[in-house]
Design an enzyme around this catalytic site. Structure first.
Site, PDB file in Angstrom:
ATOM      1  N   HIS A 136       0.837  -1.194   0.000  1.00 24.94           N
ATOM      2  CA  HIS A 136       0.000   0.000   0.000  1.00 24.94           C
ATOM      3  C   HIS A 136       0.868   1.238   0.000  1.00 24.94           C
ATOM      4  O   HIS A 136       2.023   1.224   0.431  1.00 24.94           O
ATOM      5  CB  HIS A 136      -0.954   0.012   1.198  1.00 24.94           C
ATOM      6  CG  HIS A 136      -0.259  -0.069   2.517  1.00 24.94           C
ATOM      7  ND1 HIS A 136       0.219  -1.252   3.037  1.00 24.94           N
ATOM      8  CD2 HIS A 136       0.074   0.885   3.410  1.00 24.94           C
ATOM      9  CE1 HIS A 136       0.798  -1.017   4.201  1.00 24.94           C
ATOM     10  NE2 HIS A 136       0.741   0.279   4.445  1.00 24.94           N
TER      11      HIS A 136
ATOM     12  N   HIS B 131       0.779   5.283   1.147  1.00 26.42           N
ATOM     13  CA  HIS B 131       0.079   6.323   1.915  1.00 26.42           C
ATOM     14  C   HIS B 131       0.005   7.589   1.066  1.00 26.42           C
ATOM     15  O   HIS B 131       1.020   8.028   0.510  1.00 26.42           O
ATOM     16  CB  HIS B 131       0.851   6.664   3.192  1.00 26.42           C
ATOM     17  CG  HIS B 131       0.960   5.537   4.165  1.00 26.42           C
ATOM     18  ND1 HIS B 131       0.211   5.468   5.313  1.00 26.42           N
ATOM     19  CD2 HIS B 131       1.724   4.413   4.169  1.00 26.42           C
ATOM     20  CE1 HIS B 131       0.514   4.366   5.982  1.00 26.42           C
ATOM     21  NE2 HIS B 131       1.441   3.712   5.304  1.00 26.42           N
TER      22      HIS B 131
HETATM   23  P1  5GP Z   1       2.076   0.726   7.309  1.00 30.83           P
HETATM   24  O1  5GP Z   1       2.670   1.004   8.660  1.00 30.83           O
HETATM   25  O2  5GP Z   1       1.910  -0.756   7.088  1.00 30.83           O
HETATM   26  O3  5GP Z   1       2.772   1.408   6.184  1.00 30.83           O
HETATM   27  O4  5GP Z   1       0.645   1.381   7.342  1.00 30.83           O
HETATM   28  C1  5GP Z   1      -0.496   0.690   7.706  1.00 30.83           C
HETATM   29  C2  5GP Z   1      -1.606   1.713   7.779  1.00 30.83           C
HETATM   30  O5  5GP Z   1      -2.837   1.009   7.768  1.00 30.83           O
HETATM   31  C3  5GP Z   1      -1.585   2.571   9.041  1.00 30.83           C
HETATM   32  O6  5GP Z   1      -1.555   3.948   8.696  1.00 30.83           O
HETATM   33  C4  5GP Z   1      -2.872   2.190   9.766  1.00 30.83           C
HETATM   34  O7  5GP Z   1      -3.480   3.275  10.411  1.00 30.83           O
HETATM   35  C5  5GP Z   1      -3.726   1.633   8.645  1.00 30.83           C
HETATM   36  N1  5GP Z   1      -4.642   0.583   9.057  1.00 30.83           N
HETATM   37  C6  5GP Z   1      -4.361  -0.486   9.843  1.00 30.83           C
HETATM   38  N2  5GP Z   1      -5.456  -1.252  10.008  1.00 30.83           N
HETATM   39  C7  5GP Z   1      -6.452  -0.651   9.303  1.00 30.83           C
HETATM   40  C8  5GP Z   1      -7.833  -0.974   9.093  1.00 30.83           C
HETATM   41  O8  5GP Z   1      -8.371  -1.964   9.589  1.00 30.83           O
HETATM   42  N3  5GP Z   1      -8.550  -0.130   8.318  1.00 30.83           N
HETATM   43  C9  5GP Z   1      -7.994   0.999   7.759  1.00 30.83           C
HETATM   44  N4  5GP Z   1      -8.788   1.762   7.016  1.00 30.83           N
HETATM   45  N5  5GP Z   1      -6.705   1.334   7.936  1.00 30.83           N
HETATM   46  C10 5GP Z   1      -5.945   0.517   8.704  1.00 30.83           C
END
Ligand code: 5GP
Ligand code: ZN
Length: 145
Positions: A108, A110
């Site tokens: 993903h 951001h």
């Molecule tokens: P990472 O740290 O993997 O780059 O980012 C994961 C992102 O996913 C975080 O910003 C977190 O807030 C978001 N996230 C985690 N679980 C969920 C969820 O169940 N639903 C949504 N909409 N976002 C999530």
């Protein structure tokens, strides 16, 4: 264990569950390959995620075909966020691997609309040791071969 690279849904993956609708999400875009939805813990107002529908843990497992679509789509979504939310800048952030701060191992990106400096806790690093930089660069260049 090797990372899963076949794009099939992964057991227990939050974003696979969002894709299938088993977990709720506030969606802003979807097509056959990608899904964009609001981040549940936004860093700024309007922070959302662009994710592949298929499960690829990180950038490193992503098929080139999907990568080629990802950036133009991010541009379109970033423009929409800037226009729609009257933001004046946008950060694109993409974490790969736990050590890099990736909490959800499903690719993903951001997309973080910005209005003010200092909203993100990003700090510049210490000045580089310029005598060492060529050696570090050389190690990366060797990795290309
Ligand atoms: P990472 O740290 O993997 O780059 O980012 C994961 C992102 O996913 C975080 O910003 C977190 O807030 C978001 N996230 C985690 N679980 C969920 C969820 O169940 N639903 C949504 N909409 N976002 C999530
Ligand atoms: Zn997944």
């Amino acid at each position: 264990m090797n990372p899963q690279t076949n794009g099939k849904p992964a057991e227990g993956c939050v974003f696979c569950q969002i894709d299938s609708g088993r977990l709720p999400s506030i969606r802003i875009y979807e097509d056959q390959d990608f899904l964009a939805f609001m981040d549940i813990a936004p860093v700024t107002e309007g922070h959302f995620l662009l994710a592949t529908r298929a499960h690829y843990p990180t950038l490193l497992e992503m098929p080139e075909k999907l990568l080629a679509r990802a950036l133009p789509l991010a541009q379109k979504l970033a423009r929409a966020a800037l226009d729609g939310l009257s933001a004046s800048g946008v950060n694109l952030l993409q974490n790969n691997g736990e050590v890099a701060g990736q909490a959800v191992p499903h690719w993903h990106l951001h997309i973080i609309p910005r209005r003010r400096p200092g909203e993100l806790p990003l700090r510049p690093g210490a000045p580089a040791d310029v005598t060492q930089l060529p050696f570090t660069a050389e190690k990366i260049i060797r990795g290309l071969k």
